[in-house]
Design a protein around this motif. Structure first.
Motif, short mmCIF file in Angstrom:
data_model
loop_
_atom_site.label_atom_id
_atom_site.label_comp_id
_atom_site.label_asym_id
_atom_site.label_seq_id
_atom_site.Cartn_x
_atom_site.Cartn_y
_atom_site.Cartn_z
N HIS A 82 0.83 -1.21 0.00
CA HIS A 82 0.00 0.00 0.00
C HIS A 82 0.87 1.27 0.00
O HIS A 82 0.49 2.27 -0.60
N ARG A 83 2.02 1.22 0.64
CA ARG A 83 2.93 2.37 0.58
C ARG A 83 3.44 2.58 -0.84
O ARG A 83 3.51 3.71 -1.31
N GLN A 84 3.79 1.50 -1.52
CA GLN A 84 4.26 1.61 -2.91
C GLN A 84 3.15 2.15 -3.81
O GLN A 84 3.41 2.99 -4.68
N THR A 85 1.95 1.68 -3.61
CA THR A 85 0.82 2.15 -4.40
C THR A 85 0.59 3.64 -4.16
O THR A 85 0.39 4.41 -5.10
N ALA A 86 0.65 4.05 -2.90
CA ALA A 86 0.46 5.46 -2.58
C ALA A 86 1.52 6.32 -3.25
O ALA A 86 1.20 7.36 -3.85
N MET A 87 2.78 5.90 -3.18
CA MET A 87 3.85 6.69 -3.80
C MET A 87 3.71 6.74 -5.31
O MET A 87 3.97 7.77 -5.93
N SER A 88 3.26 5.66 -5.90
CA SER A 88 3.03 5.63 -7.35
C SER A 88 1.92 6.62 -7.73
O SER A 88 2.04 7.35 -8.73
N LEU A 89 0.87 6.65 -6.95
CA LEU A 89 -0.22 7.60 -7.21
C LEU A 89 0.25 9.05 -7.04
O LEU A 89 -0.10 9.92 -7.83
N TRP A 90 1.04 9.29 -6.00
CA TRP A 90 1.53 10.65 -5.75
C TRP A 90 2.41 11.11 -6.92
O TRP A 90 2.29 12.23 -7.40
N ARG A 91 3.29 10.22 -7.39
CA ARG A 91 4.14 10.57 -8.54
C ARG A 91 3.30 10.83 -9.78
O ARG A 91 3.64 11.67 -10.60
N ALA A 92 2.19 10.12 -9.93
CA ALA A 92 1.32 10.30 -11.10
C ALA A 92 0.71 11.70 -11.13
O ALA A 92 0.38 12.21 -12.19
N LEU A 93 0.57 12.33 -9.97
CA LEU A 93 0.05 13.70 -9.93
C LEU A 93 1.05 14.71 -10.50
O LEU A 93 0.66 15.78 -10.94
N LYS A 94 2.33 14.38 -10.45
CA LYS A 94 3.40 15.23 -10.99
C LYS A 94 3.38 16.64 -10.40
O LYS A 94 3.58 17.62 -11.10
N LEU A 95 3.15 16.72 -9.10
CA LEU A 95 3.17 18.02 -8.43
C LEU A 95 4.60 18.34 -8.01
O LEU A 95 5.36 17.43 -7.69
N PRO A 96 4.98 19.61 -7.98
CA PRO A 96 6.32 19.96 -7.52
C PRO A 96 6.53 19.57 -6.07
O PRO A 96 5.58 19.40 -5.31
N ASP A 97 7.81 19.43 -5.70
CA ASP A 97 8.16 19.11 -4.32
C ASP A 97 7.73 20.22 -3.38
O ASP A 97 7.54 21.36 -3.78
N LEU A 98 7.61 19.86 -2.11
CA LEU A 98 7.30 20.87 -1.10
C LEU A 98 8.52 21.75 -0.88
O LEU A 98 9.64 21.25 -0.77
N ASP A 99 8.32 23.05 -0.85
CA ASP A 99 9.39 23.98 -0.52
C ASP A 99 9.24 24.39 0.92
O ASP A 99 8.14 24.49 1.44
N ALA A 100 10.36 24.65 1.57
CA ALA A 100 10.32 25.09 2.96
C ALA A 100 9.61 26.43 3.06
O ALA A 100 9.69 27.26 2.16
N ALA A 101 8.91 26.62 4.15
CA ALA A 101 8.24 27.90 4.37
C ALA A 101 9.28 29.01 4.45
O ALA A 101 10.36 28.83 4.97
N GLU A 102 8.93 30.15 3.91
CA GLU A 102 9.85 31.29 3.91
C GLU A 102 9.95 31.91 5.30
O GLU A 102 9.11 31.72 6.15
N ASP A 103 10.99 32.67 5.50
CA ASP A 103 11.23 33.42 6.74
C ASP A 103 11.52 32.52 7.94
O ASP A 103 11.54 32.99 9.07
N GLY A 104 11.70 31.22 7.72
CA GLY A 104 12.05 30.33 8.82
C GLY A 104 11.01 30.24 9.92
O GLY A 104 11.31 29.89 11.04
N ASP A 105 9.75 30.59 9.63
CA ASP A 105 8.73 30.54 10.68
C ASP A 105 8.32 29.10 10.94
O ASP A 105 8.71 28.18 10.25
N GLU A 106 7.53 28.89 11.96
CA GLU A 106 7.12 27.56 12.39
C GLU A 106 6.01 26.97 11.52
O GLU A 106 5.61 25.85 11.71
N GLU A 107 5.52 27.74 10.55
CA GLU A 107 4.45 27.29 9.69
C GLU A 107 4.89 26.05 8.91
O GLU A 107 6.04 25.90 8.55
N GLU A 108 3.95 25.15 8.66
CA GLU A 108 4.26 23.95 7.90
C GLU A 108 4.74 24.32 6.51
O GLU A 108 4.49 25.41 6.01
N ASP A 109 5.47 23.38 5.88
CA ASP A 109 5.91 23.60 4.51
C ASP A 109 4.69 23.81 3.63
O ASP A 109 3.64 23.27 3.86
N ARG A 110 4.86 24.62 2.60
CA ARG A 110 3.75 24.79 1.68
C ARG A 110 4.20 24.43 0.28
O ARG A 110 5.37 24.46 -0.05
N VAL A 111 3.26 24.10 -0.54
CA VAL A 111 3.55 23.69 -1.89
C VAL A 111 3.58 24.92 -2.77
O VAL A 111 2.68 25.74 -2.73
#
Length: 129
Positions: free
Chosen positions: A79-108
């Motif tokens: 199921h992990r392999q299937t999930a990763m295959s589906l995620w790659r199929a979306l072809k979304l860019p990688d997550l970039d770190a939040a700017e300004d070094g704040d505690e906010e979660e990474d955003r896409v």
């Protein structure tokens, strides 16, 4: 911007966060929404299997009387392999770190068409200066 579809019912908390964060940052086509739905359902299955492993033994009695690895482990891997295959199929860019070094979660942050083309060319031909 179009109205965001609600998350499918029955998702784990982690899968709901993925659904929300993805749709907060991207407008997906109908086919991409279908892939995202399948991905979130796979994440939910992984989360449930992971929860079952907390109290499960590593080895269990096999039908032939000997011991074998608990069947949850290969199922989880599948199921992990299937999930990763589906995620790659979306072809979304990688997550970039939040700017300004704040505690906010990474955003896409989506790539521009030029950045995407440059990345594809570099992957194909290598960096040549």
């Amino acid at each position: 911007m179009a109205r965001k579809p609600p998350a499918p019912s029955g998702l784990s908390a982690r899968a709901k966060r993925v659904w929300t964060r993805t749709l907060d940052n991207y407008e997906l086509r109908e086919d991409e929404l279908s892939i995202l739905t399948d991905f979130c359902l796979e994440v939910t299955i992984v989360d449930h299997l992971q929860e079952q492993l907390k109290d499960a033994p590593l080895m269990v009695r096999a039908s032939h009387g000997g011991e074998q690895i608990n069947p949850i482990f290969p199922e989880l891997r599948m199921h992990r392999q299937t999930a990763m295959s589906l995620w790659r199929a979306l072809k979304l860019p990688d997550l970039d770190a939040a700017e300004d070094g704040d505690e906010e979660e990474d955003r896409v942050v989506p790539m521009s068409r030029e950045e995407s083309a440059r990345k594809a060319a570099n992957a194909r031909w290598g960096k040549r200066g």
